[in-house]
Design a protein around this motif. Structure first.
Motif, mmCIF file in Angstrom:
data_model
loop_
_atom_site.group_PDB
_atom_site.id
_atom_site.type_symbol
_atom_site.label_atom_id
_atom_site.label_comp_id
_atom_site.label_asym_id
_atom_site.label_seq_id
_atom_site.Cartn_x
_atom_site.Cartn_y
_atom_site.Cartn_z
ATOM 1 N N PHE A 63 -23.159 -31.672 -92.532
ATOM 2 C CA PHE A 63 -21.803 -32.235 -92.620
ATOM 3 C C PHE A 63 -21.597 -32.994 -93.928
ATOM 4 O O PHE A 63 -20.583 -32.821 -94.618
ATOM 5 C CB PHE A 63 -21.552 -33.150 -91.421
ATOM 6 C CG PHE A 63 -20.163 -33.736 -91.386
ATOM 7 C CD1 PHE A 63 -19.121 -33.048 -90.786
ATOM 8 C CD2 PHE A 63 -19.889 -34.974 -91.965
ATOM 9 C CE1 PHE A 63 -17.837 -33.577 -90.762
ATOM 10 C CE2 PHE A 63 -18.612 -35.513 -91.946
ATOM 11 C CZ PHE A 63 -17.585 -34.806 -91.337
ATOM 12 N N VAL A 64 -22.542 -33.866 -94.288
ATOM 13 C CA VAL A 64 -22.398 -34.673 -95.504
ATOM 14 C C VAL A 64 -22.321 -33.777 -96.731
ATOM 15 O O VAL A 64 -21.487 -33.978 -97.623
ATOM 16 C CB VAL A 64 -23.557 -35.678 -95.621
ATOM 17 C CG1 VAL A 64 -23.576 -36.321 -97.011
ATOM 18 C CG2 VAL A 64 -23.442 -36.761 -94.558
ATOM 19 N N ALA A 65 -23.198 -32.774 -96.792
ATOM 20 C CA ALA A 65 -23.207 -31.880 -97.946
ATOM 21 C C ALA A 65 -21.866 -31.172 -98.094
ATOM 22 O O ALA A 65 -21.342 -31.035 -99.212
ATOM 23 C CB ALA A 65 -24.339 -30.858 -97.809
ATOM 24 N N SER A 66 -21.291 -30.722 -96.996
ATOM 25 C CA SER A 66 -19.997 -30.028 -97.059
ATOM 26 C C SER A 66 -18.893 -30.960 -97.528
ATOM 27 O O SER A 66 -18.033 -30.573 -98.338
ATOM 28 C CB SER A 66 -19.650 -29.450 -95.682
ATOM 29 O OG SER A 66 -20.587 -28.476 -95.286
ATOM 30 N N GLN A 69 -31.563 -25.172 -91.105
ATOM 31 C CA GLN A 69 -30.146 -25.041 -91.417
ATOM 32 C C GLN A 69 -29.869 -25.460 -92.858
ATOM 33 O O GLN A 69 -29.081 -24.823 -93.574
ATOM 34 C CB GLN A 69 -29.312 -25.888 -90.461
ATOM 35 C CG GLN A 69 -29.254 -25.345 -89.048
ATOM 36 C CD GLN A 69 -28.196 -26.043 -88.211
ATOM 37 O OE1 GLN A 69 -27.572 -27.007 -88.643
ATOM 38 N NE2 GLN A 69 -27.984 -25.542 -87.007
ATOM 39 N N GLY A 70 -30.528 -26.539 -93.294
ATOM 40 C CA GLY A 70 -30.353 -26.988 -94.671
ATOM 41 C C GLY A 70 -30.880 -25.988 -95.677
ATOM 42 O O GLY A 70 -30.261 -25.754 -96.726
ATOM 43 N N VAL A 71 -32.037 -25.388 -95.392
ATOM 44 C CA VAL A 71 -32.593 -24.388 -96.306
ATOM 45 C C VAL A 71 -31.658 -23.179 -96.397
ATOM 46 O O VAL A 71 -31.430 -22.629 -97.481
ATOM 47 C CB VAL A 71 -34.001 -23.958 -95.849
ATOM 48 C CG1 VAL A 71 -34.520 -22.827 -96.732
ATOM 49 C CG2 VAL A 71 -34.959 -25.135 -95.892
ATOM 50 N N TYR A 72 -31.125 -22.759 -95.259
ATOM 51 C CA TYR A 72 -30.172 -21.643 -95.261
ATOM 52 C C TYR A 72 -28.995 -21.949 -96.192
ATOM 53 O O TYR A 72 -28.575 -21.114 -97.003
ATOM 54 C CB TYR A 72 -29.667 -21.382 -93.845
ATOM 55 C CG TYR A 72 -28.614 -20.292 -93.749
ATOM 56 C CD1 TYR A 72 -28.976 -18.993 -93.393
ATOM 57 C CD2 TYR A 72 -27.270 -20.557 -94.007
ATOM 58 C CE1 TYR A 72 -28.012 -17.992 -93.302
ATOM 59 C CE2 TYR A 72 -26.305 -19.575 -93.924
ATOM 60 C CZ TYR A 72 -26.682 -18.288 -93.568
ATOM 61 O OH TYR A 72 -25.728 -17.301 -93.500
ATOM 62 N N ALA A 73 -28.442 -23.157 -96.069
ATOM 63 C CA ALA A 73 -27.303 -23.533 -96.902
ATOM 64 C C ALA A 73 -27.689 -23.580 -98.380
ATOM 65 O O ALA A 73 -26.890 -23.226 -99.255
ATOM 66 C CB ALA A 73 -26.740 -24.875 -96.450
ATOM 67 N N MET A 77 -23.366 -31.835 -106.101
ATOM 68 C CA MET A 77 -23.561 -32.836 -105.054
ATOM 69 C C MET A 77 -23.856 -32.167 -103.713
ATOM 70 O O MET A 77 -24.641 -32.700 -102.906
ATOM 71 C CB MET A 77 -22.330 -33.725 -104.931
ATOM 72 C CG MET A 77 -22.545 -34.968 -104.101
ATOM 73 S SD MET A 77 -23.730 -36.108 -104.843
ATOM 74 C CE MET A 77 -22.681 -36.938 -106.033
ATOM 75 N N PHE A 78 -23.267 -31.017 -103.482
ATOM 76 C CA PHE A 78 -23.538 -30.246 -102.266
ATOM 77 C C PHE A 78 -25.028 -29.928 -102.168
ATOM 78 O O PHE A 78 -25.683 -30.176 -101.143
ATOM 79 C CB PHE A 78 -22.705 -28.958 -102.299
ATOM 80 C CG PHE A 78 -23.018 -27.971 -101.199
ATOM 81 C CD1 PHE A 78 -22.539 -28.157 -99.909
ATOM 82 C CD2 PHE A 78 -23.781 -26.837 -101.468
ATOM 83 C CE1 PHE A 78 -22.820 -27.233 -98.901
ATOM 84 C CE2 PHE A 78 -24.058 -25.910 -100.462
ATOM 85 C CZ PHE A 78 -23.573 -26.113 -99.180
ATOM 86 N N TYR A 79 -25.574 -29.389 -103.248
ATOM 87 C CA TYR A 79 -26.979 -28.994 -103.222
ATOM 88 C C TYR A 79 -27.913 -30.210 -103.179
ATOM 89 O O TYR A 79 -28.957 -30.183 -102.519
ATOM 90 C CB TYR A 79 -27.302 -28.119 -104.434
ATOM 91 C CG TYR A 79 -26.756 -26.725 -104.314
ATOM 92 C CD1 TYR A 79 -27.226 -25.843 -103.342
ATOM 93 C CD2 TYR A 79 -25.752 -26.267 -105.168
ATOM 94 C CE1 TYR A 79 -26.724 -24.559 -103.217
ATOM 95 C CE2 TYR A 79 -25.230 -24.982 -105.051
ATOM 96 C CZ TYR A 79 -25.724 -24.139 -104.069
ATOM 97 O OH TYR A 79 -25.219 -22.865 -103.947
ATOM 98 N N LEU A 80 -27.539 -31.282 -103.864
ATOM 99 C CA LEU A 80 -28.374 -32.486 -103.846
ATOM 100 C C LEU A 80 -28.447 -33.067 -102.440
ATOM 101 O O LEU A 80 -29.531 -33.444 -101.964
ATOM 102 C CB LEU A 80 -27.813 -33.521 -104.824
ATOM 103 C CG LEU A 80 -28.658 -34.791 -105.016
ATOM 104 C CD1 LEU A 80 -30.055 -34.446 -105.507
ATOM 105 C CD2 LEU A 80 -27.968 -35.738 -105.995
#
Length: 492
Positions: A340-343, A136-140, A353-356
């Protein structure tokens, strides 16, 4: 000479313990040599530890219910698990046998305990929730948005990450060493970057609340169930009663009698003999002194690296989640907790910060899947190699001929499993299944360790702490079963 230990397995040959200098090929073990050579298995365990409990279950619980009443569960679980790890590793150091092989020495014998232990480990971890969550993280990362519910592409990324695990082990000369180096990089990056992010975005009040909650006895918060607390307890630090599945790395590292037993080499490494049965040491002054040296190294590795790394690795993500909840005004759900945190950081601080945050999430979950996937293959290989003379003849004494084909089979099975439900549900299942081990293995460990050569035997109070592992984690598994068939035993 031979040393009889337990039933149904060959007696242990008796040879002297090696010196740490002999194993690590240095003139002396100073601080530099300690961290360059002796620290290692704890990092593999820590790579798994800083994973689903720290990035999914812990933040999910804190995000929904807050710190107080949850934090003390984290501390108690980490203390009990680290102690349990030391006792499992004690057996490995004293005999050169991985724990799954050692269980075969407990009555009624290996025909019960070895296959059962392999099945429990596979049943607990084969769901692949970490790879699915990392997918899911890679997709985002690729698309710049969190994946829609039920999307197929994140699962394909998860399968690609499993293939990457296969490649890391296949390209290794010595598998354990490759995992150590990978975790030095990943765990170091995770802790440093999370610390920087937290210092930047998390106010001191949340830092203090998170730290204080570890030491604040309090009833669990209203609305939380014992099943949710059990998942948190099971996957804080490592995997409660099933931690033994990763501690065979002390054999491959060469700790104690593990140096005499051999190790699993990678496809690029030289073929190495792996003994089907362990060895131990004579009870004399020379070996007593050497045992104390090895035990001190073990304590540094487990308490100095694993325990503090596990606590720090839980604190940083949960306070970040708490801040994300405050920023967004929402609470995480099973469906969105991996991103959730990234969003939340994206909305407040922008795309960088989203990508980090996404990169950190993927690294955390991939390091966990790396260790767990390899460990499932390792446990099955050790068990099969030790108990089947026919298999040893078939593979011509080379465990790699079983290890790598089985890893491919497991890859296919996990690829199917991650299509069955949400990643968070898969992880919750694994966490509570880990607590099942606490009903069994502390007592098997008590049986084995009290029969070790006298210098290696635990002190009497160690057995009391093993029973506390049984009571604490075992309760949560009983509750999990009650929840499956009806209602949880306790809802707060």
């Amino acid at each position: 000479m031979a040393y009889k230990l337990g039933v149904s397995r060959p007696d242990l040959d008796i040879v002297d313990l090696p010196t740490p200098e002999e194993v690590f090929k240095v003139a002396r073990i100073g601080p530099k040599e300690l961290f360059k050579y002796a620290v290692g298995p704890s990092l593999i365990a820590l790579g798994i530890s800083i994973g689903s409990g720290e990035w999914l279950i812990g933040p999910r619980s804190v995000g929904e219910f807050g710190f107080i009443g949850v934090g003390w569960v984290i501390l108690v679980s980490a203390l009990l698990q680290t102690f349990y790890n030391v006792e499992c590793a004690r057996y490995v150091l004293a005999t050169g046998e991985s724990p799954v092989v050692g269980w075969g020495r407990v009555p009624p014998g290996w025909k019960l305990w070895v296959p059962l232990s392999v099945v429990i480990v596979l049943f607990a971890f084969i769901a692949g929730g970490w790879a699915a969550s990392a997918g899911q993280g890679v997709y985002a990362l690729v698309h710049g948005v969190v994946p829609p519910r039920g999307a197929e592409e994140p699962r394909l990324w998860a399968i690609a990450l499993l293939v990457l695990v296969f490649l890391i082990t296949a390209l290794a000369r010595r598998i354990s060493r490759a995992l150590e180096l990978a975790n030095w990089i990943m765990v170091g990056t995770i802790l440093v970057v999370l610390l920087i992010i937290d210092l930047f975005v998390v106010p001191f009040s949340l830092w203090w609340e998170g730290i204080r909650s570890f030491f604040t006895p309090a009833m669990p918060p209203a609305g939380i169930t014992a099943t949710q607390i059990g998942a948190l307890a099971g996957f804080t630090a490592l995997a409660s009663g099933l931690n033994w599945y990763i501690l065979g790395h002390y054999r491959d590292k060469g700790y104690g009698m593990g140096f005499r037993a051999g190790y699993l080499s990678g496809l690029r490494g030289e073929r190495r003999e792996l003994l089907a049965s362990g060895v131990t040491f004579p009870d004399d002054a020379k070996n007593q002194a050497l045992w104390k040296r090895w035990y001190r190294l073990l304590m540094v590795d487990m308490w100095g690296v694993f325990f503090f790394g596990a606590i720090f690795g839980m604190l940083l993500p949960v306070i970040l989640m708490a801040q994300a909840v405050q920023l967004s005004g929402e609470k995480p759900t099973d469906a969105n907790v991996p991103t959730f945190v990234a969003s939340a950081l994206d909305a407040e601080y922008g795309r960088p910060m989203f990508y980090l945050a996404l990169v950190m999430g993927v690294l955390i979950l991939f390091s966990t899947q790396l260790g767990i996937f390899e460990a499932m293959v390792r446990v099955t290989t050790d068990a099969s190699h030790a108990t089947s003379p026919r298999l040893r003849r078939l593979i011509e004494g080379d465990p790699r001929k079983f290890y790598y084909p089985f890893m491919l089979v497991l890859l296919v099975i996990i690829s199917i499993a991650i299509h069955l439900t949400l990643p968070q549900n898969l992880v919750n299942w694994s966490a509570n299944m880990s607590n099942l081990g606490a009903l069994i293995y502390p007592f098997l460990l008590i049986y084995l360790n009290r029969k070790l050569p006298r210098p290696a035997r635990p002190r009497p109070w160690h057995y009391v702490v093993l029973v506390l592992n049984f009571l604490f984690f075992g309760f949560f598994f009983v509750n999990f079963v009650a929840d499956l068939v009806g209602d949880p035993l306790i809802t707060f």
